[in-house]
Structure formats: structure tokens, C-alpha cells
Design a protein around this motif. Sequence first.
Motif, PDB file in Angstrom:
ATOM      1  N   ARG A 130       0.827  -1.202   0.000  1.00 38.61           N
ATOM      2  CA  ARG A 130       0.000   0.000   0.000  1.00 38.61           C
ATOM      3  C   ARG A 130       0.870   1.264   0.000  1.00 38.61           C
ATOM      4  N   GLN A 131       1.896   1.257   0.841  1.00 35.50           N
ATOM      5  CA  GLN A 131       2.774   2.425   0.899  1.00 35.50           C
ATOM      6  C   GLN A 131       3.573   2.588  -0.395  1.00 35.50           C
ATOM      7  N   ARG A 132       4.004   1.464  -0.957  1.00 37.60           N
ATOM      8  CA  ARG A 132       4.750   1.549  -2.209  1.00 37.60           C
ATOM      9  C   ARG A 132       3.872   2.141  -3.322  1.00 37.60           C
ATOM     10  N   GLU A 133       2.642   1.679  -3.411  1.00 36.81           N
ATOM     11  CA  GLU A 133       1.731   2.204  -4.429  1.00 36.81           C
ATOM     12  C   GLU A 133       1.479   3.693  -4.206  1.00 36.81           C
ATOM     13  N   GLN A 134       1.347   4.084  -2.943  1.00 36.79           N
ATOM     14  CA  GLN A 134       1.152   5.502  -2.624  1.00 36.79           C
ATOM     15  C   GLN A 134       2.331   6.337  -3.115  1.00 36.79           C
ATOM     16  N   LEU A 135       3.555   5.862  -2.871  1.00 41.02           N
ATOM     17  CA  LEU A 135       4.733   6.618  -3.280  1.00 41.02           C
ATOM     18  C   LEU A 135       4.898   6.626  -4.796  1.00 41.02           C
ATOM     19  N   GLU A 136       4.534   5.520  -5.435  1.00 45.87           N
ATOM     20  CA  GLU A 136       4.590   5.498  -6.902  1.00 45.87           C
ATOM     21  C   GLU A 136       3.665   6.555  -7.492  1.00 45.87           C
ATOM     22  N   ALA A 137       2.518   6.761  -6.883  1.00 44.02           N
ATOM     23  CA  ALA A 137       1.590   7.789  -7.350  1.00 44.02           C
ATOM     24  C   ALA A 137       2.175   9.187  -7.195  1.00 44.02           C
ATOM     25  N   ALA A 138       3.162   9.317  -6.312  1.00 46.74           N
ATOM     26  CA  ALA A 138       3.834  10.608  -6.101  1.00 46.74           C
ATOM     27  C   ALA A 138       5.129  10.718  -6.898  1.00 46.74           C
ATOM     28  N   GLY A 139       5.401   9.729  -7.754  1.00 46.43           N
ATOM     29  CA  GLY A 139       6.557   9.817  -8.631  1.00 46.43           C
ATOM     30  C   GLY A 139       7.793   9.095  -8.168  1.00 46.43           C
ATOM     31  N   ILE A 140       7.721   8.357  -7.076  1.00 46.75           N
ATOM     32  CA  ILE A 140       8.883   7.613  -6.582  1.00 46.75           C
ATOM     33  C   ILE A 140       8.865   6.216  -7.207  1.00 46.75           C
ATOM     34  N   THR A 141       9.949   5.869  -7.874  1.00 45.61           N
ATOM     35  CA  THR A 141      10.011   4.570  -8.560  1.00 45.61           C
ATOM     36  C   THR A 141      11.174   3.705  -8.091  1.00 45.61           C
ATOM     37  N   ASP A 142      12.107   4.276  -7.341  1.00 40.65           N
ATOM     38  CA  ASP A 142      13.265   3.521  -6.851  1.00 40.65           C
ATOM     39  C   ASP A 142      13.029   3.172  -5.384  1.00 40.65           C
ATOM     40  N   PHE A 143      13.066   1.874  -5.077  1.00 36.98           N
ATOM     41  CA  PHE A 143      12.802   1.428  -3.712  1.00 36.98           C
ATOM     42  C   PHE A 143      13.980   0.591  -3.218  1.00 36.98           C
ATOM     43  N   PRO A 144      15.053   1.243  -2.768  1.00 35.05           N
ATOM     44  CA  PRO A 144      16.220   0.498  -2.293  1.00 35.05           C
ATOM     45  C   PRO A 144      15.891  -0.280  -1.021  1.00 35.05           C
ATOM     46  N   THR A 145      16.542  -1.411  -0.853  1.00 39.96           N
ATOM     47  CA  THR A 145      16.383  -2.163   0.393  1.00 39.96           C
ATOM     48  C   THR A 145      16.942  -1.330   1.541  1.00 39.96           C
ATOM     49  N   PRO A 146      16.150  -1.071   2.572  1.00 40.34           N
ATOM     50  CA  PRO A 146      16.653  -0.208   3.651  1.00 40.34           C
ATOM     51  C   PRO A 146      17.786  -0.869   4.424  1.00 40.34           C
ATOM     52  N   ALA A 147      18.909  -0.176   4.519  1.00 36.05           N
ATOM     53  CA  ALA A 147      20.029  -0.674   5.318  1.00 36.05           C
ATOM     54  C   ALA A 147      19.642  -0.649   6.795  1.00 36.05           C
ATOM     55  N   MET A 148      20.123  -1.633   7.551  1.00 30.17           N
ATOM     56  CA  MET A 148      19.788  -1.712   8.969  1.00 30.17           C
ATOM     57  C   MET A 148      21.018  -1.671   9.874  1.00 30.17           C
ATOM     58  N   GLY A 149      22.211  -1.532   9.286  1.00 30.71           N
ATOM     59  CA  GLY A 149      23.428  -1.561  10.086  1.00 30.71           C
ATOM     60  C   GLY A 149      23.537  -0.441  11.098  1.00 30.71           C
ATOM     61  N   TRP A 150      22.791   0.635  10.897  1.00 36.75           N
ATOM     62  CA  TRP A 150      22.823   1.770  11.822  1.00 36.75           C
ATOM     63  C   TRP A 150      22.182   1.448  13.168  1.00 36.75           C
ATOM     64  N   LEU A 151      21.391   0.383  13.229  1.00 37.93           N
ATOM     65  CA  LEU A 151      20.696   0.045  14.468  1.00 37.93           C
ATOM     66  C   LEU A 151      21.391  -1.146  15.112  1.00 37.93           C
ATOM     67  N   ASP A 152      22.291  -0.863  16.039  1.00 41.75           N
ATOM     68  CA  ASP A 152      23.080  -1.907  16.682  1.00 41.75           C
ATOM     69  C   ASP A 152      23.387  -1.472  18.112  1.00 41.75           C
ATOM     70  N   ALA A 153      23.854  -2.393  18.928  1.00 39.15           N
ATOM     71  CA  ALA A 153      24.119  -2.084  20.331  1.00 39.15           C
ATOM     72  C   ALA A 153      25.133  -3.062  20.899  1.00 39.15           C
ATOM     73  N   ASP A 154      25.764  -2.654  21.984  1.00 42.57           N
ATOM     74  CA  ASP A 154      26.683  -3.509  22.731  1.00 42.57           C
ATOM     75  C   ASP A 154      25.859  -4.452  23.611  1.00 42.57           C
ATOM     76  N   LEU A 155      26.046  -5.753  23.434  1.00 44.13           N
ATOM     77  CA  LEU A 155      25.268  -6.746  24.179  1.00 44.13           C
ATOM     78  C   LEU A 155      26.096  -7.435  25.264  1.00 44.13           C
ATOM     79  N   SER A 156      27.273  -6.937  25.535  1.00 49.09           N
ATOM     80  CA  SER A 156      28.191  -7.642  26.448  1.00 49.09           C
ATOM     81  C   SER A 156      27.641  -7.736  27.876  1.00 49.09           C
ATOM     82  N   ALA A 157      26.758  -6.834  28.259  1.00 52.96           N
ATOM     83  CA  ALA A 157      26.226  -6.864  29.627  1.00 52.96           C
ATOM     84  C   ALA A 157      25.192  -7.953  29.838  1.00 52.96           C
ATOM     85  N   PHE A 158      24.759  -8.628  28.781  1.00 50.48           N
ATOM     86  CA  PHE A 158      23.667  -9.583  28.896  1.00 50.48           C
ATOM     87  C   PHE A 158      24.117 -11.018  29.157  1.00 50.48           C
ATOM     88  N   ALA A 159      25.407 -11.309  29.110  1.00 49.99           N
ATOM     89  CA  ALA A 159      25.904 -12.672  29.342  1.00 49.99           C
ATOM     90  C   ALA A 159      25.132 -13.691  28.503  1.00 49.99           C
TER      91      ALA A 159
END
Length: 309
Positions: A130-159
Amino acid sequence: MDAILVIRLGALGDFVQSFGPFAAIRAHHPGARIVLLTTPPFAELARRSPWFDEVWAEGRPSWHDLRAVLALRRRLRAARFGRVYDLQTSGRSSRYRWLVGLRAEWSGVASGASHRHDNPDRDALHTVERQREQLEAAGITDFPTPAMGWLDADLSAFALPPDFALLVPGASPQRPGKRWPAMRFAEFARTCPVPCVVLGGPAEVEMAEGIARAAPGSLSLAGRTGFAEIAALARRARFALGNDTGPTHLIAAAGCPTLALFGGDSDPALCAPRGPAVAVLRHVPLAALGPETVQAALAGVVPADLTPG
């Protein structure tokens, strides 16, 4: 068109399913100043992402708080947005067209919008389509796979154990039909070939700890993880099993092989998690779903030697 406004107020699962549109909007407007209007639970998550120059968290003032509504109107008008992408597409967010000013181009469902998504069957589409179709109607045709590497954390405290699976047994307390019973998750944890790490919010600590106690070597992190920790755990886990709830969506988007459980309270055809390796199992009522069926469905997303038995 130097200033762009994106509206996405929540909830978590919906917000995660807008990562693709966020990335597409950023790619389509590489030199623009892009502002996200959201709500406090998602503001920090959005600020960490690579898609926005600013994040405003006052996106849902009470209509009874005239001072807050007028303050939002002043801020929106002062920004002089050239285009608005309303990804919330609710009655509330459509009314924001009047707060922004009618001269701005508008992608959404608001009456009079310049790029109105007017497909009469839009509500029968999955959120992503639905969102893709909405954006296509607004002229957006390139849909890159969203990178997720920016969302990370130190897990060392969790053992953490060296090898583990994630369990997400919670869901909205107002919709109990979305929950596979905690005792079923405990049975799953007892037979799982790797220890289970159980996630949940502060209200789910007791339930998560009970599940973890049922399976030696398992661990409850309920009440101890934010969005970054959940994504970091997802990258390191062998697989995840969860109800239809926001953290399950985030785990799937981060790339963890995920089996999402659905009952009658939500329709996977409209809102199933998306990610590189996701399977969906629906049973109505969800409480009557047997562990053997879950194990068989899980075999579709994880190697056979990791399937409980």
C-alpha cells in the motif's frame, strides 16, 4: 522543494514497515531537508536512522489541547514544506494538511491532495504494498532495500549464550487473541536445541521469566532492551519465534529468520512482518495452536537441526 515532511506516528510494527518508504523518500530527495513528524516512542529510533535531517516528536497532540495544536501548526507552517508524505494516512494525519498549509504538495489520502492515493482497494493491500503504491503515485520509482546496520548495540552486559533463539511471547494487552499462550512458549523453550532468549516489555517481565525458568540455560531480557538491543540480538540469533507484535517486526526486518504467529485478531495478508527470511503461521484461535504445528512451520525458515523436537 527544499523541505520535505514525512508523517509516521506509530505503532512500532507499522513504523518498521515504513523503513522501506523512508529509504525510498530519502533516495528520491537526496539534497532535501527531510523532517519526520512522529511520536515520542519512535523519535530516538528515527534520529539514529540515516533517512532524516530532523525528527519532531510532537506529532499527536490532543485535539483538546488547543495550545499544543496551535504550536504544531506554527512549527509546520514556519518550515515551509514543499511536499508532505503522509504514511500514517489516518483521519488525524489527513487533517494535518490544514496545519501544514494547502500549498504544499501532499501524498496521502487527504481530500484535495495533489498526489492522492485513490485506489479504492488500498485497505485490502499489505502495508508495504500500500505504501509503495502511494509513493509510486507521487513519482517515486526507486525502492532500495533499507540498510539496517545503523541500528546496533553492545550486548556484552547480557551474558548471552554463544548460540540462542529469540522468543517474543507478548503482544498488545488489549488484544489477547494475538498471544500464543505463555505455557506453549515454555514448552517450545524446553525442547529447543539452543537456549532461548525471551524478550518483552516491562509489563511482561513475569511472563518472560517464567518461560525462561522452564528451560535450563534460557534467559529473560524482558524490560531490559530497547530497539537497538533488539536489532542487535536479531543479528546474532539463530532464529526467532514471536506473536504479531512490534518487536517481531523489528527482528524480522533486521534479518533474523523469523516465524510470526497470527490468530484472528490481525490478518497477515495485511500486516505480516517482512524481512529476508520470514514465515507466517495463522491459527484461529491462536491459543489452540499446537507446538507440533509450530515446529513444522519453523522448519521452513531454519535448518532441520535447529527445529525443536
